[in-house]
Every structure is written in C-alpha cells, then in structure tokens.
Write an enzyme that holds these catalytic residues in place. Structure first.
Site, PDB file in Angstrom:
ATOM      1  N   ASP A   1      64.375  26.313  85.999  1.00  0.00           N
ATOM      2  CA  ASP A   1      64.213  24.879  85.723  1.00  0.00           C
ATOM      3  C   ASP A   1      63.075  24.625  84.721  1.00  0.00           C
ATOM      4  OD1 ASP A   1      66.124  23.831  87.695  1.00  0.00           O
ATOM      5  OD2 ASP A   1      64.716  24.535  89.201  1.00  0.00           O
TER       6      ASP A   1
ATOM      7  N   GLU B   1      70.369  31.128  87.363  1.00  0.00           N
ATOM      8  CA  GLU B   1      70.363  30.391  88.631  1.00  0.00           C
ATOM      9  C   GLU B   1      71.518  30.809  89.543  1.00  0.00           C
ATOM     10  OE1 GLU B   1      70.746  26.081  88.374  1.00  0.00           O
ATOM     11  OE2 GLU B   1      70.269  25.895  90.487  1.00  0.00           O
TER      12      GLU B   1
ATOM     13  N   THR C   1      72.578  19.272  88.203  1.00  0.00           N
ATOM     14  CA  THR C   1      73.967  19.431  88.682  1.00  0.00           C
ATOM     15  C   THR C   1      74.417  18.194  89.468  1.00  0.00           C
ATOM     16  OG1 THR C   1      73.665  21.819  88.773  1.00  0.00           O
ATOM     17  CG2 THR C   1      75.525  20.946  89.985  1.00  0.00           C
TER      18      THR C   1
ATOM     19  N   ILE D   1      73.522  24.608  84.305  1.00  0.00           N
ATOM     20  CA  ILE D   1      73.557  23.134  84.314  1.00  0.00           C
ATOM     21  C   ILE D   1      72.353  22.673  85.124  1.00  0.00           C
ATOM     22  CG2 ILE D   1      74.805  21.044  84.971  1.00  0.00           C
ATOM     23  CD1 ILE D   1      77.420  22.455  84.607  1.00  0.00           C
ATOM     24  N   ASP D   2      71.354  22.114  84.460  1.00  0.00           N
ATOM     25  CA  ASP D   2      70.232  21.533  85.194  1.00  0.00           C
ATOM     26  C   ASP D   2      70.535  20.041  85.336  1.00  0.00           C
ATOM     27  OD1 ASP D   2      67.529  21.934  86.396  1.00  0.00           O
ATOM     28  OD2 ASP D   2      67.125  20.257  85.069  1.00  0.00           O
TER      29      ASP D   2
ATOM     30  N   ASP E   1      69.402  28.314  83.183  1.00  0.00           N
ATOM     31  CA  ASP E   1      69.932  27.321  84.121  1.00  0.00           C
ATOM     32  C   ASP E   1      71.193  26.768  83.459  1.00  0.00           C
ATOM     33  OD1 ASP E   1      70.559  25.298  85.828  1.00  0.00           O
ATOM     34  OD2 ASP E   1      68.493  24.642  86.117  1.00  0.00           O
TER      35      ASP E   1
HETATM   36  C1  IPD Z   1      67.627  20.608  89.955  1.00  0.00           C
HETATM   37  C2  IPD Z   1      67.000  19.608  89.027  1.00  0.00           C
HETATM   38  C3  IPD Z   1      66.286  18.526  89.797  1.00  0.00           C
HETATM   39  C4  IPD Z   1      65.297  19.070  90.761  1.00  0.00           C
HETATM   40  C5  IPD Z   1      65.942  20.063  91.693  1.00  0.00           C
HETATM   41  C6  IPD Z   1      66.608  21.171  90.890  1.00  0.00           C
HETATM   42  P1  IPD Z   1      69.749  22.106  89.319  1.00  0.00           P
HETATM   43  O1  IPD Z   1      68.171  21.691  89.237  1.00  0.00           O
HETATM   44  O2  IPD Z   1      66.102  20.219  88.148  1.00  0.00           O
HETATM   45  O3  IPD Z   1      65.579  17.689  88.923  1.00  0.00           O
HETATM   46  O4  IPD Z   1      64.739  18.024  91.504  1.00  0.00           O
HETATM   47  O5  IPD Z   1      64.947  20.606  92.530  1.00  0.00           O
HETATM   48  O6  IPD Z   1      67.242  22.044  91.791  1.00  0.00           O
HETATM   49  O7  IPD Z   1      69.979  22.578  90.725  1.00  0.00           O
HETATM   50  O8  IPD Z   1      70.511  20.877  89.002  1.00  0.00           O
HETATM   51  O9  IPD Z   1      69.879  23.188  88.312  1.00  0.00           O
END
Ligand code: IPD
Length: 278
Positions: free
Chosen positions: A220, A71, A96, A93-94, A91
């Site tokens: 994701d 990412e 974030t 940190i999913d 990813d």
């Molecule tokens: C996010 C999360 C979130 C989703 C966002 C993503 P990130 O990933 O998965 O649930 O709604 O669209 O961007 O940016 O925290 O790796």
C-alpha cells in the site's frame, strides 16, 4: 550493491501497468466476484488476481532474477520478504472496496525497491486516467507533468486524509476514532477516500497536506513513498521516527514541520509487522 537501470525498469513496468489499467477500467463497470480475506471488509476480486498475474508474469519475463512481493500472492501464502535484491512490490488494485462499489478512487500500484530503497514508483488510476510516476532523484510526475507537495506548515490550514482500514480489532478501531476526535478541531478538514496509495499520491500532488494510516501493508505504501519524496514531501513513522516499509504504518506530510506536529498528536497502534525484513 545490486544495481538496476531504473529508466528501463520504469518503461517496462509502465507498459504493463497501462495494459492492466485497461482490465480494471473495463471490470469496474461490471458485476464482480468478491471474496473476503482478513476481515469481512478486506476484499479481493478476480480482477485483483488477474492484474497481479499480468504484472508478475510480464515483469519476471523481462527481469527473471528480480523478486516479488504482491498483495494477492502473499494472501495466497507466498512469503513477504524484502532483501537487498531488486524487488517489485505490487498492489494490483488498491482501494478494492471502492472498485467493488464502482467508486473511481482506485489504482494499480507498482514499485521497485533495490537495497531496501525505492528506485521506481508507479501509481495508476485508470478510471480517472491519472498516472503518477517517480524515479529516484528525478522528481515526481502526474501524467508527465512535474508535481510538488504543498509546503503547508500550519496544522489549522491542513487538509488531512486518513482511513478506517480493514481491521475490526477493537484496539485498532479505537485508535482510528480517537485520532479523528483529536484532529477534527485542530485541522482544516479530514477525508477518508479508501485508498492509502492514492492518498499518498495526493500529498505528492499538493492537494492534501497530510495522510496517515495504521494497519496497511508494504504494497500500500511502496510506490507512494517514492512519489511523495520525489515531490518534496515527507514520509515518516506515525510516531515521528524514520519510515519502515514493513512496519504497517505511515505518516506523510507536505513538510517536516507539519509531520512532526501531527505525529505528536496521534494515538499510536502497532499491527503485527509484514513478513520478514532481512
Ligand atoms: C486498502 C486501502 C485502504 C486501507 C486498507 C487497505 P486494498 O488496500 O489502501 O485505504 O484503509 O487498509 O487494505 O486492500 O484495497 O489493496
């Protein structure tokens, strides 16, 4: 056809993910340096970058020929290309936004795709000590215990996870709100917890029956996809056709019947695709 030893890949990646987990567990309690990316709510911290660096450095040391989609590397200008070559999709940190707020629904997600199919998936919530793993054909596990999707087929009894996402494009926002309005009277409950990856893992665990989202990226979904499939769940496109990792949308359900029921109800949205799929 390129092949890998999935068990070896899993054990190398697991060691690194646990190491990265210590970093996240420590950092979540502290003040973060937060920057924004595609929108004011699309966030990145120094921990996202540090975790991605740790994982890519460690994995490329053991697997020098493997490719990467990460990412934060993509945010920094690297191409997002999925070929038949073994590709680690990361990813760091999913969730974030949750991490920034010290809300413990956040995880590290690492998947290995080979010949454009998932071979290994690891999702680790280091704060709650939940380690989800899957190897193709060998089932899905939470902390080494086998897990299974719920088997639910009744929409009226289904618990649904979805997300607001990070895009503030009016058409996207309208899609989110329209779908909530449609579903609220038809399902048992709706939740938005803030991590697409963990939402997928909770469908695999059987605690949630459906999750869907528009606008997420390959990183994701790449690990959660395998974990759900290995738990007996279903991952398809939001419209109902086959899932496409680069299409930036996903619909997961405990059963095919439930997936098809919800696909028919959803207002659709097609974000610009991820990178290039060769
Ligand atoms: C996010 C999360 C979130 C989703 C966002 C993503 P990130 O990933 O998965 O649930 O709604 O669209 O961007 O940016 O925290 O790796």
């Amino acid at each position: 056809m390129t092949s890998v030893n999935p068990q070896h890949c899993l054990s190398v990646a697991l060691k690194l993910v646990k190491e990265a987990g210590e970093l996240v567990r420590d950092a979540i309690k502290k003040k973060k340096n937060v920057e924004t990316k595609s929108s004011v709510v699309d966030l990145v911290t120094e921990s996202d970058k540090a975790v991605e660096k740790l994982l890519i450095t460690g994995l490329s040391g053991v697997f020098p020929d493997h490719k990467f989609i990460g990412e934060e590397s993509v945010a920094a200008g690297e191409k997002c290309v999925l070929t038949d070559e073994p590709t680690w999709i990361i990813d760091p940190i999913d969730g974030t936004m949750n991490f920034v707020h010290s809300f413990p629904y956040t995880c590290i997600s690492v998947a290995l795709w080979v010949n454009k199919d998932a071979e290994v998936g690891i999702v680790y919530n280091p704060v709650l000590e939940q380690m989800f793993t899957a190897v193709k054909g060998q089932g899905a596990f939470l902390n080494d215990e086998k897990i299974s999707a719920s088997g639910q087929t009744d929409l009226g009894q289904a618990l649904v996870f979805s997300e607001m996402g990070t895009s503030r494009d009016p058409e996207k926002v309208d899609t989110v709100l329209t779908n909530l309005t449609t579903l609220i009277t038809k399902v048992h409950g709706i939740r938005a917890m803030g991590s697409c990856t963990l939402n997928m893992c909770h469908v695999a665990l059987g605690g949630v029956d459906i999750c869907f989202e528009f606008g997420i990226h390959a990183w994701d979904m790449a690990a959660g996809y395998l974990i759900i499939k290995e738990a007996g769940g279903v991952v398809i496109d939001t419209e109902g056709g086959p899932f496409d990792l680069m299409r930036r949308r996903v619909l997961c359900a405990s059963t095919q019947e439930l997936a098809e029921k919800i696909a028919k109800l959803l207002k659709q949205y097609q974000p610009e695709r991820d990178g290039v799929s060769e």
